[in-house]
Design an enzyme around this catalytic site. Structure first.
Site, short mmCIF file in Angstrom:
data_model
loop_
_atom_site.label_atom_id
_atom_site.label_comp_id
_atom_site.label_asym_id
_atom_site.label_seq_id
_atom_site.Cartn_x
_atom_site.Cartn_y
_atom_site.Cartn_z
N GLN A 83 -12.93 -5.41 13.93
CA GLN A 83 -12.40 -6.06 12.73
C GLN A 83 -13.27 -5.76 11.51
OE1 GLN A 83 -11.64 -10.30 13.49
NE2 GLN A 83 -10.91 -9.78 15.52
N THR A 109 3.13 0.56 -6.82
CA THR A 109 2.92 -0.08 -8.12
C THR A 109 2.91 0.92 -9.27
OG1 THR A 109 1.69 -1.87 -7.12
CG2 THR A 109 1.26 -1.48 -9.44
N ASP A 139 8.28 -0.02 -2.12
CA ASP A 139 6.96 -0.65 -2.05
C ASP A 139 6.37 -0.12 -0.74
OD1 ASP A 139 5.62 -3.68 -2.98
OD2 ASP A 139 4.98 -2.74 -1.11
N SER A 140 5.11 0.21 -0.73
CA SER A 140 4.58 0.88 0.47
C SER A 140 4.53 -0.04 1.69
CB SER A 140 3.20 1.50 0.19
OG SER A 140 2.21 0.52 0.17
N ASP A 174 -0.98 -0.39 -0.82
CA ASP A 174 -1.06 -1.31 0.33
C ASP A 174 -1.17 -0.57 1.67
OD1 ASP A 174 -0.98 -3.46 -1.34
OD2 ASP A 174 1.11 -3.98 -0.96
N1 ASN Z 1 2.69 -3.37 -3.19
C1 ASN Z 1 2.24 -2.15 -3.81
C2 ASN Z 1 2.52 -1.01 -2.83
O1 ASN Z 1 1.74 -0.77 -1.95
C3 ASN Z 1 0.78 -2.24 -4.17
C4 ASN Z 1 0.25 -1.09 -5.00
O2 ASN Z 1 0.75 0.00 -5.02
N2 ASN Z 1 -0.85 -1.33 -5.73
O3 ASN Z 1 3.54 -0.38 -2.92
#
Ligand code: ASN
EC number: 3.5.1.1
Length: 341
Positions: A278, A14, A58-59, A91
């Protein structure tokens, strides 16, 4: 005096995303765009070199291959740079920071992951503070001139954590991460206050890179009402070498005979079966309740107080790099500060 040198690696996430005008979704943008938004970087008294994945992601698309490449980049640049900052999506950041902690042994320099909850181009973004403070932490030295943080760490929203102790807790709060089983390594306010007694000591041994991970593992989350027809094929899958069972509470699982027998058969086939909770805080104590006694007796391995992310990457790491050693013993040994004794 020569200036300290930092290598900043951009993987996506992000922090550098922009809205795609066609789809309305956020997608990673190039590194130059991100750097243009933070001119303050030039005010830091250091040299910063940058590198980026060919295509920022995106991760959610992070894979073990990326972890191996990142670890190799740190290793190759180890003598050239004083510290490393990795910009990464939040993520899967906890998986990547855990993986890198295992892949690089005897680290004496900082490898600081950071990212953001809002893209850098948005006025309320947390990206600027996260990135600038991560750089400052990567530059920090102790009085004896050794690196302040000789480990893989994550900086997010005024807190620095050990990389293999964190879990993403919130999609909404700027404080996205927490480390429930290990104290923060530092807190950033007007000053950055380091929690010295919880930071790894820099080692004098030379750095060692491991260049393999084995992704042939399975994860099974137990749940009330789980059905034999769905669950059995997962445990019986012939290609898995390791299986993480995400249990309830302190390591408890349903005691249905079909379930216990299938797990037992997997262990007999040579699958390394780990009990991991968990819950995000606390850990597994097999045998505390009757509901985990059978697992302990058949040889299921306890993950102690490791996070799921550390437990999973440690399994990939051990299966690939120590195939002939006692898996259970190594798994239950604290290798990089990921596990309390
Ligand atoms: N979807 C994004 C990622 O992990 C979420 C983030 O970076 N806040 O790349």
């Amino acid at each position: 005096m020569t200036k300290s040198k930092i290598l900043m690696l951009y993987t996506g996430g992000t922090i550098g995303m922009m809205t795609d005008p066609e789809t309305g979704g956020l997608k990673p943008f190039d590194f130059e765009h991100l750097l243009e938004q933070i001119p303050e970087i030039r005010l830091l008294d250091c040299e910063i070199e940058t590198d980026s994945l060919d295509r920022p992601i995106d991760s959610s698309d992070m894979k073990p291959e990326h972890w191996l490449r990142l670890a190799k980049r740190v290793y190759d640049g180890y003598n050239q740079y004083d510290g490393f900052v990795i910009l990464h999506g939040s993520d899967t950041m906890a998986y990547s920071s855990s993986a890198l902690s295992f892949l690089i042994e005897n680290l004496a320099k900082p490898v600081v992951f950071t990212g953001a909850q809002l893209p850098i181009g948005i006025s309320r973004s947390d990206a600027r503070e996260n990135l600038l403070t991560a750089l400052e932490i990567a530059l920090a030295r102790r009085k004896d001139n050794l690196a302040m943080i000789p480990e893989v760490a994550v900086y997010f929203e005024y807190a620095l954590f050990r990389g293999n102790r964190i879990h993403k807790m919130s999609t909404e709060d700027f404080e996205a991460f927490q480390s429930l089983n290990y104290p923060k390594l530092a807190e950033a306010g007007v000053h950055i206050k380091y929690n010295h007694s919880f930071i790894e000591h820099p080692t004098k041994d030379s750095i060692k890179l491991y260049d393999q991970l084995d992704p042939n593992i399975g994860v099974l989350t137990v749940f009330p009402g789980m059905q034999e027809s769905f669950i059995k094929p997962v445990i019986e899958n012939p290609s898995i070498k390791g299986l993480l069972i995400r249990t309830f509470g302190s390591g408890n699982a349903p005691t249905d005979p079909w379930f216990l027998e299938t797990v037992h058969e997997a262990i007999d086939r040579g699958v390394k079966v780990v009990n991991i909770s968990q819950c995000s805080g606390g850990g597994v104590i097999q045998g505390k309740y009757e509901a985990s006694r059978a697992l302990k007796q058949m040889g299921v391995i306890s993950s102690g107080d490791m996070t799921f992310e550390a437990g999973l990457t440690k399994m990939m790491f051990l299966l690939a790099n120590f195939p002939t050693e006692d898996f259970a013993e190594l798994y239950q040994t604290n290798l990089r500060g990921e596990l309390s004794n």
